[in-house]
Design a protein around this motif. Structure first.
Motif, PDB file in Angstrom:
ATOM      1  N   SER A 104       4.208  -0.897  -0.590  1.00 26.67           N
ATOM      2  CA  SER A 104       2.605  -0.906  -0.370  1.00 26.67           C
ATOM      3  C   SER A 104       2.172  -2.020   0.781  1.00 26.67           C
ATOM      4  O   SER A 104       1.286  -1.623   1.483  1.00 26.67           O
ATOM      5  CB  SER A 104       2.068  -1.189  -1.775  1.00 26.67           C
ATOM      6  OG  SER A 104       2.180  -0.080  -2.458  1.00 26.67           O
ATOM      7  N   ILE A 107       2.861  -0.923   4.171  1.00 23.21           N
ATOM      8  CA  ILE A 107       1.633   0.098   4.539  1.00 23.21           C
ATOM      9  C   ILE A 107       0.819  -0.718   4.975  1.00 23.21           C
ATOM     10  O   ILE A 107      -0.071  -0.429   5.941  1.00 23.21           O
ATOM     11  CB  ILE A 107       1.537   1.052   3.394  1.00 23.21           C
ATOM     12  CG1 ILE A 107       2.949   1.923   3.184  1.00 23.21           C
ATOM     13  CG2 ILE A 107       0.408   2.046   3.722  1.00 23.21           C
ATOM     14  CD1 ILE A 107       2.880   2.642   2.071  1.00 23.21           C
ATOM     15  N   ASP A 108       0.239  -1.597   3.937  1.00 23.17           N
ATOM     16  CA  ASP A 108      -1.172  -2.146   4.225  1.00 23.17           C
ATOM     17  C   ASP A 108      -1.212  -3.515   4.835  1.00 23.17           C
ATOM     18  O   ASP A 108      -2.182  -4.098   5.451  1.00 23.17           O
ATOM     19  CB  ASP A 108      -1.782  -2.335   3.040  1.00 23.17           C
ATOM     20  CG  ASP A 108      -1.369  -3.331   1.803  1.00 23.17           C
ATOM     21  OD1 ASP A 108      -0.853  -3.876   2.301  1.00 23.17           O
ATOM     22  OD2 ASP A 108      -1.897  -2.971   0.734  1.00 23.17           O
ATOM     23  N   ALA A 145      -2.601   6.714  -1.352  1.00 18.24           N
ATOM     24  CA  ALA A 145      -1.669   6.575  -0.067  1.00 18.24           C
ATOM     25  C   ALA A 145      -0.307   7.011  -0.259  1.00 18.24           C
ATOM     26  O   ALA A 145       0.432   7.122   0.628  1.00 18.24           O
ATOM     27  CB  ALA A 145      -2.001   5.168   0.395  1.00 18.24           C
ATOM     28  N   LEU A 146       0.159   6.810  -1.610  1.00 25.93           N
ATOM     29  CA  LEU A 146       1.707   6.978  -1.779  1.00 25.93           C
ATOM     30  C   LEU A 146       1.916   8.458  -2.420  1.00 25.93           C
ATOM     31  O   LEU A 146       1.070   9.150  -3.167  1.00 25.93           O
ATOM     32  CB  LEU A 146       2.123   5.789  -2.917  1.00 25.93           C
ATOM     33  CG  LEU A 146       1.780   4.615  -2.638  1.00 25.93           C
ATOM     34  CD1 LEU A 146       2.352   3.637  -3.654  1.00 25.93           C
ATOM     35  CD2 LEU A 146       2.750   4.119  -1.396  1.00 25.93           C
ATOM     36  N   GLU A 313       5.016   6.873   2.147  1.00 23.33           N
ATOM     37  CA  GLU A 313       3.499   6.973   2.282  1.00 23.33           C
ATOM     38  C   GLU A 313       3.180   8.462   2.635  1.00 23.33           C
ATOM     39  O   GLU A 313       3.998   9.059   3.521  1.00 23.33           O
ATOM     40  CB  GLU A 313       3.310   6.001   3.688  1.00 23.33           C
ATOM     41  CG  GLU A 313       1.994   6.066   4.065  1.00 23.33           C
ATOM     42  CD  GLU A 313       1.823   5.240   5.224  1.00 23.33           C
ATOM     43  OE1 GLU A 313       0.263   5.229   5.644  1.00 23.33           O
ATOM     44  OE2 GLU A 313       2.704   4.813   6.072  1.00 23.33           O
ATOM     45  N   ARG A 316       3.094   9.931   6.145  1.00 21.73           N
ATOM     46  CA  ARG A 316       4.212   9.921   6.988  1.00 21.73           C
ATOM     47  C   ARG A 316       4.991  11.157   6.705  1.00 21.73           C
ATOM     48  O   ARG A 316       5.818  11.423   7.580  1.00 21.73           O
ATOM     49  CB  ARG A 316       4.979   8.607   6.998  1.00 21.73           C
ATOM     50  CG  ARG A 316       4.291   7.302   7.362  1.00 21.73           C
ATOM     51  CD  ARG A 316       5.099   6.250   7.260  1.00 21.73           C
ATOM     52  NE  ARG A 316       6.284   6.357   8.132  1.00 21.73           N
ATOM     53  CZ  ARG A 316       7.389   5.639   8.051  1.00 21.73           C
ATOM     54  NH1 ARG A 316       7.455   4.687   7.178  1.00 21.73           N
ATOM     55  NH2 ARG A 316       8.421   5.565   8.904  1.00 21.73           N
ATOM     56  N   LEU A 372      -1.665   2.601  -3.651  1.00 20.46           N
ATOM     57  CA  LEU A 372      -1.006   1.584  -3.254  1.00 20.46           C
ATOM     58  C   LEU A 372      -0.779   0.587  -4.662  1.00 20.46           C
ATOM     59  O   LEU A 372      -1.715   0.566  -5.525  1.00 20.46           O
ATOM     60  CB  LEU A 372      -1.237   0.849  -2.146  1.00 20.46           C
ATOM     61  CG  LEU A 372      -1.425   1.576  -1.024  1.00 20.46           C
ATOM     62  CD1 LEU A 372      -1.945   0.670   0.061  1.00 20.46           C
ATOM     63  CD2 LEU A 372       0.058   2.115  -0.280  1.00 20.46           C
TER      64      LEU A 372
END
Length: 373
Positions: A104, A107-108, A145-146, A313, A316, A372
């Motif tokens: 996470s 990603i962020d 998001a995941l 993610e 992706r 996330l």
């Protein structure tokens, strides 16, 4: 997410058998030229086998991301790791929760601090982690998001060092709750020592939920309670390296127990340690030694069975998204040798490798989205 696009994208790329011969062997913890995997100890050994390449089924199987090798980092080892060339050194993610948190923060871009003691605090690890291993699920959010991709079916039980004391072999759910809340202090006439995995462990979280305990009701020795901290699935030693106590009880993945007994995984069993069952008359495994296999009747139990996941993610692995990464989508697809494959009919299938490591097919093969961590 359009899951058909996700599966098709992986399948279109995932059957390149020549990769087995052309991709250089991955070391246990290299600086990666491809996707990086961190997290759960439960999935560690089987993931190492798949990403490094294995012939445990009698046929060579390797999970790659296109022409790129994959780096799966162990849950324990050095305090810090560096996953990509020129990338930051950060605390090793130890366990499902820590792995999801690292993914996470990758990603962020928010600061990451590992639960591993001695880890550096507030490190920027943007872009340093691509996949998390997890022995537990999450709350579904259709816009999260995941993406949680089902990996295999495991079951949770406990291991014990109670020796020939038969009372340790079948400890029911209520008694386990009392042991880990320090209200039950004896089993079979002897003092019992509860050992819980480290903070951030998915097995720790799952076990407490299954026995009806919580982090606040389970007090560690450092908090004035009776519970000793160990490392998940290690019944040879506890945190700090001391020997695993006599007459102790600790959560244990049935898949890990199978793999450690058959030799497929890394053997971390202590002398004389056994697996027990909270279900009267139903053992988590059957057979002994190299012939040990999962017991499907136990794995299917609605309380003690559990699905495990690889997490990425969502953007992706969604074809058409601006962040789409075809190699990563291939890696976690359900193609023959890839991480999302659960078939076990042929020795060339990743699902067959998973079975050798004690995992059965998950209850569903449908990925789901979550927030996330």
């Amino acid at each position: 997410m359009n899951k058909k696009k996700f599966i098709a994208a992986g399948a279109a790329l995932g059957l390149a058998a020549t990769l087995m011969a052309t991709v250089p062997a991955a070391n246990a913890e290299p600086v990666a030229n491809g996707p990086v995997i961190v997290g759960s100890d439960t999935l560690q050994d089987v993931m190492n086998a798949l990403t490094n390449g294995t012939n445990v089924t009698g046929s060579p199987v390797r999970s790659t991301a296109g022409s790129s090798a994959v780096a799966s980092f162990d849950a324990t080892g050095s305090v810090t790791i560096q996953t990509k060339s020129g990338g930051a050194h950060f605390g090793r993610p130890n366990g499902s929760g820590d792995g999801v948190k690292a993914l996470s923060r990758s990603i962020d871009g928010q600061p990451y601090t590992s639960a591993t003691p001695g880890s550096p605090a507030n490190v920027n690890i943007a872009g340093q982690v691509d996949v998390a291993r997890s022995s537990s699920g999450a709350t579904v959010n259709a816009n999260g998001a995941l993406l949680y991709v089902p990996f295999g079916r495991d079951a949770l039980s406990y291991a014990h060092s109670g020796g020939s004391n038969a009372a340790f072999d079948n400890i029911d759910q209520a008694t386990l709750k009392g042991i880990f809340e320090c209200t039950v202090t004896q089993v079979g006439g002897v003092t019992v020592t509860p050992v819980i995995p480290q903070a951030g462990s998915g097995t720790r979280k799952d076990f407490l939920a299954k026995i009806g305990a919580t982090e606040s009701s389970m007090l560690e020795v450092s908090e004035g309670g009776c519970v000793v901290v160990g490392q998940e699935h290690d019944t040879n030693s506890i945190a700090g390296g001391a020997a695993f106590p006599a007459n102790a009880v600790t959560p244990m993945s049935a898949a890990q127990w199978v793999a450690q007994n058959t030799g497929a995984g890394v053997d971390r069993r202590g002398s004389g340690v056994k697996i027990g069952s909270p279900l009267a008359g139903v053992s988590p495994v059957s057979g002994t030694g190299t012939a040990m296999v999962p017991n499907a009747a136990y794995y299917s139990n609605s309380t003690w069975g559990r699905d495990t996941y690889v997490i990425v993610e969502n953007a992706r692995v969604t074809a058409g998204d601006a962040k789409y990464d075809a190699k990563l989508a291939e890696l976690v697809s359900n193609a023959t040798s890839k991480l999302g494959n659960t078939a076990s009919v042929l020795p060339s299938q990743a699902g067959s490798v998973k079975k050798k490591f004690g995992f059965l097919a998950p209850s569903t093969t449908t990925p789901f989205r979550a927030n996330l961590g």
